[in-house]
Write a protein that holds these residues in place. Structure first.
Motif, PDB file in Angstrom:
ATOM      1  N   VAL A   1     -23.102 -97.739  10.689  1.00 54.02           N
ATOM      2  CA  VAL A   1     -24.060 -97.581   9.920  1.00 54.02           C
ATOM      3  C   VAL A   1     -23.971 -98.509   8.836  1.00 54.02           C
ATOM      4  O   VAL A   1     -23.360 -98.256   8.047  1.00 54.02           O
ATOM      5  CB  VAL A   1     -24.092 -95.767   8.820  1.00 54.02           C
ATOM      6  CG1 VAL A   1     -25.781 -95.252   7.602  1.00 54.02           C
ATOM      7  CG2 VAL A   1     -24.860 -94.737   9.926  1.00 54.02           C
ATOM      8  N   GLU A   2     -25.148 -99.512   7.919  1.00 53.39           N
ATOM      9  CA  GLU A   2     -25.533-100.301   7.169  1.00 53.39           C
ATOM     10  C   GLU A   2     -25.449 -99.307   5.776  1.00 53.39           C
ATOM     11  O   GLU A   2     -26.017 -98.537   5.858  1.00 53.39           O
ATOM     12  CB  GLU A   2     -25.932-101.516   7.332  1.00 53.39           C
ATOM     13  CG  GLU A   2     -25.960-101.541   8.675  1.00 53.39           C
ATOM     14  CD  GLU A   2     -24.962-103.117   8.786  1.00 53.39           C
ATOM     15  OE1 GLU A   2     -23.895-102.840   7.761  1.00 53.39           O
ATOM     16  OE2 GLU A   2     -24.272-102.759  10.097  1.00 53.39           O
TER      17      GLU A   2
ATOM     18  N   GLN B   1     -27.300 -98.122   2.736  1.00 53.92           N
ATOM     19  CA  GLN B   1     -29.482 -97.929   2.441  1.00 53.92           C
ATOM     20  C   GLN B   1     -29.479 -97.622   3.374  1.00 53.92           C
ATOM     21  O   GLN B   1     -30.765 -97.413   3.326  1.00 53.92           O
ATOM     22  CB  GLN B   1     -29.464 -99.230   1.875  1.00 53.92           C
ATOM     23  CG  GLN B   1     -29.135 -99.982   0.349  1.00 53.92           C
ATOM     24  CD  GLN B   1     -28.637 -98.913  -0.598  1.00 53.92           C
ATOM     25  OE1 GLN B   1     -29.801 -98.251  -0.868  1.00 53.92           O
ATOM     26  NE2 GLN B   1     -28.052 -98.699  -1.360  1.00 53.92           N
ATOM     27  N   GLU B   2     -29.071 -97.373   4.492  1.00 46.57           N
ATOM     28  CA  GLU B   2     -29.549 -96.501   5.624  1.00 46.57           C
ATOM     29  C   GLU B   2     -29.558 -95.325   6.388  1.00 46.57           C
ATOM     30  O   GLU B   2     -27.932 -94.708   6.032  1.00 46.57           O
ATOM     31  CB  GLU B   2     -29.439 -97.196   6.897  1.00 46.57           C
ATOM     32  CG  GLU B   2     -29.562 -98.536   7.511  1.00 46.57           C
ATOM     33  CD  GLU B   2     -29.384 -99.263   8.822  1.00 46.57           C
ATOM     34  OE1 GLU B   2     -30.172-100.010   9.421  1.00 46.57           O
ATOM     35  OE2 GLU B   2     -27.949 -99.417   8.962  1.00 46.57           O
ATOM     36  N   THR B   3     -30.156 -94.241   6.763  1.00 50.47           N
ATOM     37  CA  THR B   3     -29.589 -92.776   7.000  1.00 50.47           C
ATOM     38  C   THR B   3     -28.916 -92.926   7.946  1.00 50.47           C
ATOM     39  O   THR B   3     -29.693 -94.605   9.104  1.00 50.47           O
ATOM     40  CB  THR B   3     -31.102 -92.120   7.445  1.00 50.47           C
ATOM     41  OG1 THR B   3     -31.665 -93.138   8.396  1.00 50.47           O
ATOM     42  CG2 THR B   3     -31.662 -92.458   6.177  1.00 50.47           C
TER      43      THR B   3
ATOM     44  N   GLN C   1     -30.155 -91.544  11.068  1.00 48.29           N
ATOM     45  CA  GLN C   1     -30.781 -91.542  12.434  1.00 48.29           C
ATOM     46  C   GLN C   1     -31.295 -93.503  12.217  1.00 48.29           C
ATOM     47  O   GLN C   1     -31.911 -94.359  13.639  1.00 48.29           O
ATOM     48  CB  GLN C   1     -32.376 -90.825  11.440  1.00 48.29           C
ATOM     49  CG  GLN C   1     -31.281 -89.233  11.615  1.00 48.29           C
ATOM     50  CD  GLN C   1     -31.255 -88.950  10.719  1.00 48.29           C
ATOM     51  OE1 GLN C   1     -30.780 -89.922   9.952  1.00 48.29           O
ATOM     52  NE2 GLN C   1     -31.177 -87.731  10.392  1.00 48.29           N
ATOM     53  N   GLN C   2     -31.906 -93.721  11.488  1.00 43.70           N
ATOM     54  CA  GLN C   2     -32.461 -95.664  11.338  1.00 43.70           C
ATOM     55  C   GLN C   2     -30.597 -96.207  11.898  1.00 43.70           C
ATOM     56  O   GLN C   2     -31.593 -97.233  12.203  1.00 43.70           O
ATOM     57  CB  GLN C   2     -32.547 -95.376   9.419  1.00 43.70           C
ATOM     58  CG  GLN C   2     -33.738 -94.676   8.790  1.00 43.70           C
ATOM     59  CD  GLN C   2     -33.870 -95.391   7.239  1.00 43.70           C
ATOM     60  OE1 GLN C   2     -32.884 -95.614   6.974  1.00 43.70           O
ATOM     61  NE2 GLN C   2     -35.147 -95.038   6.645  1.00 43.70           N
ATOM     62  N   ALA C   3     -29.791 -96.566  11.469  1.00 43.01           N
ATOM     63  CA  ALA C   3     -28.962 -97.109  12.104  1.00 43.01           C
ATOM     64  C   ALA C   3     -29.388 -96.695  13.408  1.00 43.01           C
ATOM     65  O   ALA C   3     -29.284 -97.934  14.105  1.00 43.01           O
ATOM     66  CB  ALA C   3     -27.352 -96.834  11.294  1.00 43.01           C
TER      67      ALA C   3
ATOM     68  N   GLU D   1     -31.937 -96.256  15.593  1.00 44.76           N
ATOM     69  CA  GLU D   1     -32.923 -96.078  16.234  1.00 44.76           C
ATOM     70  C   GLU D   1     -32.584 -98.272  15.889  1.00 44.76           C
ATOM     71  O   GLU D   1     -32.997 -98.925  16.995  1.00 44.76           O
ATOM     72  CB  GLU D   1     -34.241 -96.022  15.314  1.00 44.76           C
ATOM     73  CG  GLU D   1     -34.739 -94.452  15.664  1.00 44.76           C
ATOM     74  CD  GLU D   1     -35.457 -93.747  15.312  1.00 44.76           C
ATOM     75  OE1 GLU D   1     -35.740 -95.060  13.901  1.00 44.76           O
ATOM     76  OE2 GLU D   1     -35.446 -93.046  14.501  1.00 44.76           O
ATOM     77  N   ARG D   2     -32.022 -98.841  15.117  1.00 47.40           N
ATOM     78  CA  ARG D   2     -31.787 -99.742  14.576  1.00 47.40           C
ATOM     79  C   ARG D   2     -30.705-100.652  16.263  1.00 47.40           C
ATOM     80  O   ARG D   2     -31.516-101.678  16.452  1.00 47.40           O
ATOM     81  CB  ARG D   2     -31.416-100.684  13.525  1.00 47.40           C
ATOM     82  CG  ARG D   2     -31.235-101.652  13.525  1.00 47.40           C
ATOM     83  CD  ARG D   2     -30.275-102.853  11.493  1.00 47.40           C
ATOM     84  NE  ARG D   2     -29.414-101.145  11.221  1.00 47.40           N
ATOM     85  CZ  ARG D   2     -27.589-101.382  12.265  1.00 47.40           C
ATOM     86  NH1 ARG D   2     -28.039-102.523  12.172  1.00 47.40           N
ATOM     87  NH2 ARG D   2     -26.838-101.210  11.928  1.00 47.40           N
ATOM     88  N   GLU D   3     -29.600-100.020  15.906  1.00 50.50           N
ATOM     89  CA  GLU D   3     -28.248-100.108  16.868  1.00 50.50           C
ATOM     90  C   GLU D   3     -29.204-100.460  18.762  1.00 50.50           C
ATOM     91  O   GLU D   3     -28.463-100.688  18.936  1.00 50.50           O
ATOM     92  CB  GLU D   3     -27.000 -99.075  16.701  1.00 50.50           C
ATOM     93  CG  GLU D   3     -26.592 -99.471  15.145  1.00 50.50           C
ATOM     94  CD  GLU D   3     -25.710-100.362  15.398  1.00 50.50           C
ATOM     95  OE1 GLU D   3     -25.403-101.260  16.331  1.00 50.50           O
ATOM     96  OE2 GLU D   3     -25.212-101.253  13.946  1.00 50.50           O
TER      97      GLU D   3
ATOM     98  N   THR E   1     -35.282 -90.719  16.964  1.00 55.32           N
ATOM     99  CA  THR E   1     -33.560 -89.425  17.141  1.00 55.32           C
ATOM    100  C   THR E   1     -33.963 -88.414  17.086  1.00 55.32           C
ATOM    101  O   THR E   1     -35.215 -88.239  16.043  1.00 55.32           O
ATOM    102  CB  THR E   1     -32.682 -90.059  15.916  1.00 55.32           C
ATOM    103  OG1 THR E   1     -32.557 -91.785  15.268  1.00 55.32           O
ATOM    104  CG2 THR E   1     -31.634 -89.427  15.307  1.00 55.32           C
TER     105      THR E   1
END
Length: 131
Positions: free
Chosen positions: A37-38, A40-42, A44-46, A48-50, A61
């Motif tokens: 998880v980067e 500023q990411e949630t 869930q956002q991390a 989906e990006r990964e 997610t």
């Protein structure tokens, strides 16, 4: 401590396991795909990006499954596992050497990264509750 997310990707009643590259940390072991998880990411956002970066698939997610805190010696990770819903794309292995689709009860037959075992247990408990 490193915050990491893992996607338990479901498709047609099976779940995706990916095999780590031989030269990577925990090389050759199987895992639910995901990553760090980067800022500023949630989670869930991390996730989906990964999954887009590692596998070239679009996911959504879903339900949180479990946390797993594991000390690998050189690092401590907090792994958050989520059910992930496949939306689009065909798997391209950018960061793994193999991938398999399995029914939930077959996952334990694979040598998993240690941090993934609590997520498997949560998945099996969820499956047992839906029968």
């Amino acid at each position: 401590m490193i915050l990491v997310v893992a996607g338990v990707i479901e498709k047609d009643g099976c779940y995706l396991l990916t095999q780590r590259l031989a030269h990577a940390s925990q090389g050759g072991l199987w895992e639910f795909p995901g990553g760090k998880v980067e800022p500023q990411e949630t989670p869930q956002q991390a996730l989906e990006r990964e999954l887009m970066e590692e596998l070239a698939i679009e996911t959504q997610t879903g339900q949180f499954l479990a946390d797993s805190l594991f000390d690998y010696g050189d690092k401590v990770i907090l792994l958050k596992g989520y059910i992930s819903h496949w939306l689009a794309g065909e798997i391209v292995l950018h960061s793994h050497q193999d991938a398999v689709w399995l029914e939930a009860d077959a996952i334990a037959q694979y040598a998993l990264c240690p941090a993934d075992y609590p997520i498997v247990e949560a998945l099996l408990a969820l499956e047992a509750g839906t029968d």
